[in-house]
Design an enzyme around this catalytic site. Structure first.
Site, short mmCIF file in Angstrom:
data_model
loop_
_atom_site.label_atom_id
_atom_site.label_comp_id
_atom_site.label_asym_id
_atom_site.label_seq_id
_atom_site.Cartn_x
_atom_site.Cartn_y
_atom_site.Cartn_z
N GLU A 211 0.81 -1.22 0.00
CA GLU A 211 0.00 0.00 0.00
C GLU A 211 0.84 1.27 0.00
OE1 GLU A 211 -3.88 1.84 2.34
OE2 GLU A 211 -2.76 0.19 3.23
N ASP A 212 1.98 1.27 0.72
CA ASP A 212 2.70 2.52 0.98
C ASP A 212 4.08 2.62 0.36
OD1 ASP A 212 0.56 3.37 2.52
OD2 ASP A 212 1.42 2.64 4.40
#
Length: 715
Positions: free
Chosen positions: A80-81
């Site tokens: 996600e990051d």
């Protein structure tokens, strides 16, 4: 003070302390990979971001989970990051780790307009993840626990929203999975940030009471331990304080003062063998007087989350009551760590754990998420099943059936089979005929009387069934059995409502409106909309506001022209462009601050304030020319009267408990009416003053916690 992340050696040292087997080189590679991936990223606290994944992985190690899960904890935010994707993780650490991380990422990747729909969809995705690989949820729970430990770094409103979500979603899941250590910590942290003053006050009271009772509990522990030594039973015995939130709930929902709560401490006895549990119970009952009705055998009949223990409450020599819990070491591990202690991945392939009979409830919830279109219905069903206490009853053949506390023969019938429920015409409990709304008690033997000539369930059953399974099956019967009738009925209801606005179906549902309805209510087409209205899955109040908003945009050019001059507040309302305008509040919908509102110019009576979802506007043909923009004046908070309907099974003290529940929120009644029908179902109409919607929501939540209350809704 900002803490630096654990170094590699410190991290490996922490894992070794937890006695979990792991490949040192593989874990070292994962630590370095995660540190590199999150390089330069910071948390709200100002700490390096890698502190969070390290903490999550250590929580998972504390649960004694496998190496893949611990690595997934280190990697859970990588997809996600950071620039790294699923394929990179699979190549570096294997498919199992990549699948777990991908599952965690998917849970909250999609954002929805409505918080209700967002919650429902997150629940659906969590259930899907649990049905495929429970480790996804365990990582998500560890992620949420660490976020709660660092919640003080979030802003005020965001902090409370996170605490609410934790109590509404993550705590019930931890409860159902039996991970009580994690559940208790999340509850207490959420309580601390939601109600800081009450939290601190309770901390001080519990600390004082605990000191008062330490001498007595130490004396009991020494006495029991000496007797067990003489009997030759190896054991561990200690006092355990109850978590603060459970004490707070007992005070709030049972309307008790702190001084009336006696079981803030419990004595726990842990032995080696199953048979020794009952020997310890016999010893305790021979030396201390047991309190009637306070013995529970969760060894013979385990809880749905696999919890096993003997519970008894006894009186000490000076008359103080203490709860005693007796269990084996294996039972204790399951009680503390739930599904994590019950782990079966060494012997099973991924996904097969969900087929175990201990996890049939996951399949049941997956069935609900397919059957229920309305997000609110789905989320209520899941919460009810996750967090309900249970009663155990028997079939005529002696099989044990587990049902939510307060269940009736109808709940029992649907638990046996949908057809048994649909054809139920009566019931016998312990050999005698009882009404269908009879509340089943522990150990009852239940026999359902059926008839092939039965026309199906009664809608009245929805007033007293307790299980989500029964409630949803009854609603499904009317939804499916009367589909054409529901479509016609829903269409007729909607057309009648639209005639108030000189509209027909074609005008009301152009493509933009249908898209918005589809987004908000998961409605695919007009027929589904009609059917949902017809069988009660959707109310007109959920549909009409979207139509109004669309029409108001379309009609802006013919609405009253107003000057942009500053407006004066009257009665807590700002009427756009007008001073000294007489304002009154519509009694049909009773708006309160926080509601979306709209003004309606009433000839000779100024402006009437309605909720924007109110269906009772004047029926005159020129009504759209008489709408006017209004808003709440937040600088002049004024109390407004809210009307609430409460439905519950009648019992002695019900009315007193309802009023007491409001008083805990410092809300006092202005008006009350009550009636009870022949089935002893009580309907209460309450009028009380609140300052905003948030205050009303808290009051409704408090009322729902009153024993025997089945439904609470605003009028």
């Amino acid at each position: 003070m900002i803490q630096p992340p654990l170094s590699l050696d410190q991290y490996l040292g922490e894992l070794e302390k937890m006695n979990v087997p792991f490949d040192r080189e593989r874990i070292k590679k994962a630590y370095l990979f995660a540190s590199d991936a999150h390089e330069g990223q910071l948390r709200n606290s100002g700490e390096a971001y890698i502190v969070h994944p390290i903490s999550v992985s250590l929580i998972l190690a504390e649960l004694k989970l496998d190496e893949d899960t611990i690595i997934a904890g280190l990697m859970h935010d990588v997809i996600e990051d950071t620039p790294y994707d699923y394929e990179v993780l699979r190549a570096e650490f294997g498919e199992a780790v990549a699948e777990i991380v991908d599952g965690v990422t998917k849970i909250e990747r999609i954002k929805y307009e409505s918080r209700e729909i967002q919650q429902a969809e997150n629940f659906r995705k969590m259930l899907l993840a649990m049905s495929e690989d429970l480790r996804v949820i365990l990582v998500k729970l560890a992620d949420r626990l660490h976020n709660m430990r660092t919640l003080k770094y979030k802003q005020g409103s965001s902090r409370i929203a996170t605490a609410d979500e934790t109590l509404e979603i993550y705590v019930p899941i931890a409860h159902r999975l039996g991970i009580f250590r994690m559940k208790w910590e999340m509850e207490d942290l959420a309580f601390r940030y939601k109600e800081p003053e009450k939290y601190e006050e309770l901390v001080q009271k519990v600390d004082m009471k605990r000191k008062e009772r330490e001498k007595e509990i130490s004396s009991m522990i020494d006495d029991i331990s000496t007797q067990l030594d003489e009997m030759g039973i190896p054991h561990t015995i200690y006092g355990r304080p109850k978590n603060l939130y459970s004490i707070y709930k007992k005070m709030t929902f049972k309307n008790r003062a702190f001084e009336e709560i006696h079981d803030i401490m419990a004595i726990r006895v842990i032995v080696k063998e199953f048979e020794q549990c009952y020997a310890v119970l016999g010893l305790i009952h021979s030396r201390y007087k047991p309190m009637p009705g306070r013995f529970k055998d969760y060894i013979a009949m385990p809880k749905p989350n696999m919890y096993q223990s003997l519970h008894t409450t006894v009186l000490s020599s000076i008359g103080q009551s203490f709860e005693v819990q007796i269990r084996t070491e294996e039972m204790h591990q399951v009680a503390e760590y739930g599904v994590a202690a019950h782990w079966k991945y060494k012997a099973k392939q991924r996904g097969e754990i969900a087929k175990d009979t201990d996890f049939n409830w996951i399949d049941q919830m997956m069935e609900w998420q397919r059957d229920l279109e309305n997000p609110a219905e789905f989320i209520d069903s899941v919460k009810m099943d996750l967090y309900n206490t249970h009663v155990y009853v028997f079939t005529p053949r002696g099989n044990v059936i587990e049902l939510p506390d307060g269940s009736t023969p109808v709940d029992f019938a649907y638990k046996i089979h949908t057809d048994v429920g649909n054809h139920c015409v009566g019931a016998k409990v312990n050999g005698r005929i009882v009404p269908l709304n009879y509340q089943l008690k522990l150990g009852d033997m239940v026999e359902i009387l059926t008839s092939k000539g039965s026309q199906g369930p009664s809608r009245d059953w929805l007033l007293f069934v307790q299980s989500s399974q029964a409630r949803n099956k009854i609603k499904n019967f009317f939804k499916k059995a009367n589909l054409l009738e529901n479509i016609e009925k829903g269409k007729e209801m909607l057309e009648k409502e639209l005639r108030k606005y000189n509209l027909n179906i074609k005008d009301a549902f152009p493509e933009p409106v249908m898209k918005e309805l589809a987004s908000k209510l998961t409605i695919k087409n007009l027929e589904q909309l009609y059917a949902s209205i017809g069988y009660g899955g959707l109310s007109l109040r959920q549909v009409i506001p979207t139509i109004k908003e669309h029409l108001v945009e379309e009609e802006k050019d013919v609405r009253i022209i107003r000057s942009p001059k500053p407006s004066k507040a009257e009665g807590g309302i700002v009427v756009e462009g007008m001073d000294d305008m007489l304002v009154r509040f519509a009694k049909c919908c009773n708006p309160i601050p926080g509601d979306k509102i709209i003004g309606f110019i009433t000839r000779g009576s100024g402006v009437t304030i309605h909720r924007s979802d109110c269906t009772n506007f004047s029926k005159t043909g020129d009504e759209f020319n008489r709408f006017i923009d209004v808003e709440w004046n937040e600088t002049q908070p004024i109390a407004h009267t809210a009307k609430v309907k409460v439905i519950g099974q009648d019992r002695p003290g019900l009315l007193g408990d309802v009023t007491a529940a409001l008083q805990t929120q410092k809300i006092y009644l202005r008006g009350l009416s009550a009636k009870v029908n022949n089935d002893r179902v009580a309907s209460l109409m309450l009028d009380f003053d609140v300052h905003n919607v948030e205050e009303l929501d808290r009051a409704i939540k408090q009322l729902k916690g009153v024993k025997n209350i089945m439904e609470v809704h605003r009028l």
